[in-house]
Design an enzyme around this catalytic site. Structure first.
Site, short mmCIF file in Angstrom:
data_model
loop_
_atom_site.label_atom_id
_atom_site.label_comp_id
_atom_site.label_asym_id
_atom_site.label_seq_id
_atom_site.Cartn_x
_atom_site.Cartn_y
_atom_site.Cartn_z
N ALA A 133 -3.65 13.04 31.19
CA ALA A 133 -4.62 13.50 30.09
C ALA A 133 -5.08 14.90 30.47
CB ALA A 133 -5.58 12.63 29.99
N GLU A 163 -0.25 30.94 32.63
CA GLU A 163 0.79 30.07 32.96
C GLU A 163 0.24 29.27 34.45
OE1 GLU A 163 3.76 29.62 31.29
OE2 GLU A 163 3.90 27.93 32.72
N ASP A 164 0.36 27.92 34.48
CA ASP A 164 -0.20 27.32 35.58
C ASP A 164 -1.43 27.54 36.23
OD1 ASP A 164 2.49 26.15 34.93
OD2 ASP A 164 3.22 26.48 36.92
N ASN A 207 -6.40 23.03 35.70
CA ASN A 207 -7.01 22.44 34.38
C ASN A 207 -8.30 22.94 33.91
OD1 ASN A 207 -8.53 20.24 32.96
ND2 ASN A 207 -6.49 19.19 32.97
N LYS A 231 9.42 32.84 34.65
CA LYS A 231 9.10 32.75 33.17
C LYS A 231 9.63 33.92 32.51
CE LYS A 231 6.74 28.71 32.78
NZ LYS A 231 7.26 27.64 31.70
N ASN A 236 11.59 21.04 27.87
CA ASN A 236 10.58 21.83 28.43
C ASN A 236 10.28 23.08 27.85
OD1 ASN A 236 10.21 24.36 30.33
ND2 ASN A 236 10.76 22.83 32.09
N ASN A 237 8.84 23.79 28.30
CA ASN A 237 8.48 24.82 27.20
C ASN A 237 9.56 26.00 27.03
OD1 ASN A 237 7.92 25.83 29.64
ND2 ASN A 237 5.71 24.99 29.55
N TYR A 284 15.00 28.73 37.53
CA TYR A 284 13.74 28.09 36.93
C TYR A 284 13.64 26.68 37.44
CZ TYR A 284 10.60 26.98 32.86
OH TYR A 284 9.79 26.62 32.21
N GLU A 300 -3.39 19.40 30.85
CA GLU A 300 -3.13 20.71 30.08
C GLU A 300 -2.02 20.06 29.01
OE1 GLU A 300 -2.58 24.18 32.22
OE2 GLU A 300 -3.91 23.05 33.91
N ALA A 301 -0.92 19.75 29.64
CA ALA A 301 0.38 19.26 28.90
C ALA A 301 -0.04 18.02 28.03
CB ALA A 301 1.51 19.01 29.67
N ASP A 306 0.89 28.31 27.92
CA ASP A 306 2.15 27.91 27.78
C ASP A 306 2.02 26.49 28.03
OD1 ASP A 306 4.95 27.92 27.24
OD2 ASP A 306 5.17 28.06 29.43
N ASP A 307 1.14 26.07 29.25
CA ASP A 307 1.38 24.64 29.44
C ASP A 307 0.63 23.82 28.58
OD1 ASP A 307 2.51 25.04 32.32
OD2 ASP A 307 0.78 26.37 32.44
N SER A 331 -6.20 9.57 35.79
CA SER A 331 -6.09 9.03 37.04
C SER A 331 -6.99 7.95 37.38
CB SER A 331 -6.60 10.25 38.06
OG SER A 331 -7.84 10.71 37.89
N ASN A 366 7.34 18.16 36.32
CA ASN A 366 8.34 19.24 36.88
C ASN A 366 7.62 19.37 38.46
OD1 ASN A 366 9.82 19.87 34.88
ND2 ASN A 366 8.18 21.17 34.02
N1 LIG Z 1 8.21 20.03 30.74
C1 LIG Z 1 7.26 20.86 30.48
O1 LIG Z 1 7.47 21.91 29.84
C2 LIG Z 1 5.98 20.82 31.22
C3 LIG Z 1 5.58 20.07 32.23
N2 LIG Z 1 4.40 19.93 32.73
C4 LIG Z 1 4.29 19.31 34.06
O2 LIG Z 1 3.19 18.24 33.82
C5 LIG Z 1 2.60 18.03 34.98
C6 LIG Z 1 1.10 17.86 34.68
O3 LIG Z 1 0.75 19.26 34.46
P1 LIG Z 1 -0.59 19.60 33.56
O4 LIG Z 1 -0.79 18.74 32.34
O5 LIG Z 1 -0.93 21.04 33.28
O6 LIG Z 1 -1.66 19.26 34.91
P2 LIG Z 1 -3.05 18.77 34.75
O7 LIG Z 1 -3.82 18.82 36.05
O8 LIG Z 1 -3.71 19.55 33.73
O9 LIG Z 1 -3.24 17.35 34.48
C7 LIG Z 1 -2.67 16.14 35.06
C8 LIG Z 1 -3.25 14.88 34.62
O10 LIG Z 1 -2.85 14.04 35.22
C9 LIG Z 1 -3.53 12.89 35.63
N3 LIG Z 1 -3.23 12.03 36.72
C10 LIG Z 1 -3.24 12.50 38.03
N4 LIG Z 1 -3.07 11.42 38.90
C11 LIG Z 1 -2.57 10.34 37.99
C12 LIG Z 1 -2.35 9.00 38.13
N5 LIG Z 1 -2.20 8.54 38.97
N6 LIG Z 1 -2.26 8.12 37.10
C13 LIG Z 1 -2.47 8.79 35.73
N7 LIG Z 1 -2.87 9.94 35.68
C14 LIG Z 1 -2.82 10.94 36.61
C15 LIG Z 1 -4.81 13.85 35.81
O11 LIG Z 1 -6.00 12.71 35.68
P3 LIG Z 1 -7.30 13.27 35.68
O12 LIG Z 1 -7.59 13.94 34.23
O13 LIG Z 1 -8.15 12.02 35.85
O14 LIG Z 1 -7.59 14.18 36.81
C16 LIG Z 1 -4.63 14.67 34.74
O15 LIG Z 1 -5.17 14.21 33.51
C17 LIG Z 1 3.00 18.79 35.96
O16 LIG Z 1 3.98 18.21 36.73
C18 LIG Z 1 3.84 20.06 35.22
O17 LIG Z 1 4.68 20.63 35.87
C19 LIG Z 1 3.36 20.96 32.41
C20 LIG Z 1 3.68 21.82 31.42
C21 LIG Z 1 5.19 22.03 30.80
C1 LIG Z 2 7.18 23.98 32.80
C2 LIG Z 2 6.01 24.42 33.05
O1 LIG Z 2 5.43 25.30 32.40
C3 LIG Z 2 5.36 23.50 34.01
O2 LIG Z 2 6.00 22.55 34.60
O3 LIG Z 2 4.22 23.92 34.44
MG LIG Z 3 3.76 25.85 33.48
#
Ligand SMILES: NC(=O)C1=CN([C@@H]2O[C@H](COP(=O)(O)OP(=O)(O)OC[C@H]3O[C@@H](n4cnc5c(N)ncnc54)[C@H](OP(=O)(O)O)[C@@H]3O)[C@@H](O)[C@H]2O)C=CC1
Ligand SMILES: CC(=O)C(=O)O
Ligand SMILES: [Mg+2]
Length: 574
Positions: free
Chosen positions: A311, A254-255, A258, A182, A463-464, A111, A313-314, A277-278, A345, A419
């Site tokens: 801002a 999964e993944d 957005n 997963k 982690n989920n 993983y 999915e997570a 899941d995200d 961003s 991650n």
């Molecule tokens: N620990 C866990 O269980 C999990 C971890 N994650 C991790 O979270 C991370 C994001 O995933 P996810 O939310 O799905 O991705 P998304 O693509 O849905 O969201 C990413 C977000 O990050 C923002 N972003 C990008 N660059 C910047 C910056 N320089 N400063 C501030 N914000 C920024 C984007 O902004 P904008 O909206 O403006 O584009 C967007 O809102 C990944 O690394 C993923 O692996 C995800 C799921 C589970």
């Molecule tokens: C952990 C997970 O689902 C992710 O980082 O996308």
């Molecule tokens: Mg994921």
């Protein structure tokens, strides 16, 4: 006589007897049946494999020892990943025995973070297909492709289109490593039977130019399909799954990127047994971590201010579930929303943004405040009690941010959830060091124990993986057909409740991973109670002893015997 009494009378456990349809080499090549050198002489003779392997017989314990020796012999985790995947393809029971007995060692390999590296190099390390590849070119024939999966008893699917693989971006078909990983956790962490799980890659192309030029790329060499054709393809896929495996089949998204993740969840969540899941699994694990943290910080939810870096999915998933949790603790929605700040961003999300406004899921979290560009400045101004990173921007929680968090609060909460490890907002060491060991820390990918100021800190893994296996087990076991947000909030509360005083004393806000099979099992049992109470379960009659029922469904990593039981006909029949 009831089965249990009969077994007690025999004073020995009932050993399941497997009756394979294949013999000889075909049997050895089937990972579901192969036991390697653990076949007894009798079995070797009955099954026609005698002589097809060296004469030595090893028991499963000895085989686990041999696997671990090999595991440690490899110099890097990618090689260990390749080795373990080969084991999974060769001898499934042994693979899962090794995983479930060594979760803390195995998780970082099968993983995150190693699965991320494996996805980046999927073409290079590709040996044997696992799961199903359905491409946009199969549109109109998705059912036909699905019918090529010969196993009829599929209960859960993890599907990706590879557009947002961890924080690594669009990896197209290489993203298949994620559903495979997963689902290995479905079995390794919750005991869901492996043959009931199906990883699926929906290959709609990739916009990753490097991959399109990669001679080893294993996916469709075309730009990502989008618009109505993409939507029709996903629709066809959902319908085909229900047609082949029925309406109770769990489909875990999964993944996905957005722009698709939220709308597909909204489109399908009421008519299908599905979750993202995200968005939802991550929400539950993060809210659980926050609830457990409060026992350390000695603050109520109301006394907190949460700042999200990202801002997407997570973050949006977590923030929404957090609002639900706050409303349950008698806060109004307006008050709850007032506690949540987000940076994307383009900086702090505020109502009157000069750079093009706020849209979609972010709207509800836009604050009535002045725009601020930098995370560090937001921290200085709003003084959050908790910062939660999910933007895949490594180092975003820099020394100054961490020091400011420590200056503003005695026990700041720092969750670096991105991650794989290379994308984490800060390392565990940086978090403890710059907050003088006072922070409550968790990260999406694992960090080793940290010693700071002579004291040992055990960072938790937010982690989920703590949530989706247990939720999936409950969904499959009780035939839940619509997976509500209430189920995820309940999972979060259950998970937080499973953190012991001893864990908290070590700074852990999650139970240790070594115990995760038990955690997922208990979560499933309690979610079953919750599902029946809320009339979400379709399995009737309701199992009286839910724990016994759940355990009866779980995969047993011990080998089955292939020796048919000997019996004789009663005299009267002769
Ligand atoms: N620990 C866990 O269980 C999990 C971890 N994650 C991790 O979270 C991370 C994001 O995933 P996810 O939310 O799905 O991705 P998304 O693509 O849905 O969201 C990413 C977000 O990050 C923002 N972003 C990008 N660059 C910047 C910056 N320089 N400063 C501030 N914000 C920024 C984007 O902004 P904008 O909206 O403006 O584009 C967007 O809102 C990944 O690394 C993923 O692996 C995800 C799921 C589970
Ligand atoms: C952990 C997970 O689902 C992710 O980082 O996308
Ligand atoms: Mg994921």
């Amino acid at each position: 006589m009831a089965e249990k009494e009969a077994s007690a009378a025999r004073k020995e456990p009932i050993t399941p007897v497997a009756r394979p349809r294949v013999r000889g080499l075909d049997l050895l090549r089937d990972p579901l049946l192969n036991k390697g050198l653990a076949f007894t002489l009798e079995e070797r003779q009955i099954l026609g494999v005698h002589g097809l392997m060296p004469p030595a017989q090893l028991n499963q314990e000895q085989q686990v020892y041999a696997v671990m020796e090999n595991f440690h012999r490899w110099q890097n985790d990618l090689d260990r990943y390749i080795y373990l995947m080969a084991l999974q393809d060769r001898n499934e029971k042994l693979f899962y025995k090794v995983v479930s007995e060594n979760v803390e060692l195995m998780m970082p390999v099968i993983y995150t973070p190693t699965v991320g590296l494996a996805c980046l190099k999927y073409g290079l390390i590709y040996r044997k297909p696992r799961g199903l590849y359905i491409t946009i070119k199969d549109k109109g024939h998705v059912s036909d492709v699905l019918s090529n999966w010969v196993i009829d008893e599929v209960k859960a699917i993890v599907v990706t289109d590879g557009e947002r693989i961890l924080g690594l971006g669009d990896l197209g078909c290489y993203g298949m490593g994620i559903p495979v990983g997963k689902l290995s956790l479905y079995t390794g962490l919750a005991g869901i039977k492996p043959h009931q799980c199906l990883p699926i890659m929906l290959d709609v192309g990739t916009n990753n130019e490097t991959l399109l030029k990669d001679p080893l790329y294993i996916g469709l060499r075309q730009k990502r399909e989008s618009g109505p054709k993409y939507d029709e393809f996903i629709d066809e896929f959902m319908t085909a799954v229900v047609g082949r495996y029925g309406p109770s089949t769990l489909i875990q998204f999964e993944d996905f990127g957005n722009h698709n993740a939220f709308r597909l969840l909204e489109k399908y969540r009421r008519g299908y047994c599905t979750f993202n899941d995200d968005i939802q699994g991550t929400a539950a694990v993060a809210v659980a971590g926050i609830l457990a943290s409060l026992k350390i910080t000695k603050k109520s939810l109301r006394q907190n201010v949460f700042l999200f870096q990202g801002a997407g999915e997570a973050s949006i998933g977590i923030a929404k579930l957090l609002v639900m949790a706050m409303k349950e603790s008698r806060m109004s929605e307006a008050e709850a929303l007032g506690k949540i700040w987000m940076v994307d961003s383009r900086g702090l999300i505020v109502k009157n943004r000069p750079s093009g406004g706020v849209t979609g899921e972010k709207v509800m979290f836009a604050q009535d405040a002045k725009p601020i560009d930098k995370l560090g400045d937001v921290v200085k101004q709003i003084k959050p009690t908790a910062i939660i990173g999910a933007a895949a921007v490594p180092g975003a929680f820099n020394e100054q941010v961490l020091k400011d968090m420590a200056a503003n609060h005695e026990r700041p909460i720092i969750f670096a959830l991105s991650n794989p490890t290379s994308k984490a907002e800060c390392t565990a060491e940086q978090a403890y060091q710059h907050t003088e060991g006072r922070c409550v820390f968790a990260s999406g990918s694992p960090f080793k124990e940290v010693t700071y100021g002579g004291k040992k800190y055990s960072p938790g893994q937010g982690n989920n993986a703590y949530v989706f296996p247990g939720v999936a087990l409950a969904v499959i076991a009780s035939d839940i057909r619509v997976i509500t947000d209430e189920i995820f909030l309940e999972s979060a509360k259950l998970l937080a409740d499973m953190v012991t005083e001893e864990n908290l004393a070590e700074g852990r806000v999650y139970p240790p991973l070594s115990n995760i099979l038990e955690v997922s099992t208990k979560m499933a049992v309690r979610l079953l109670e919750f599902a029946y109470k809320n009339k979400d379960a379709h399995l009737h009659p309701e199992p009286a002893d839910k724990e016994a029922y759940i355990r009866s469904l779980q995969y047993n990593t011990d080998y089955d015997s292939f020796i048919p039981p000997m019996y004789s006909w009663p005299e009267s029949n002769m």
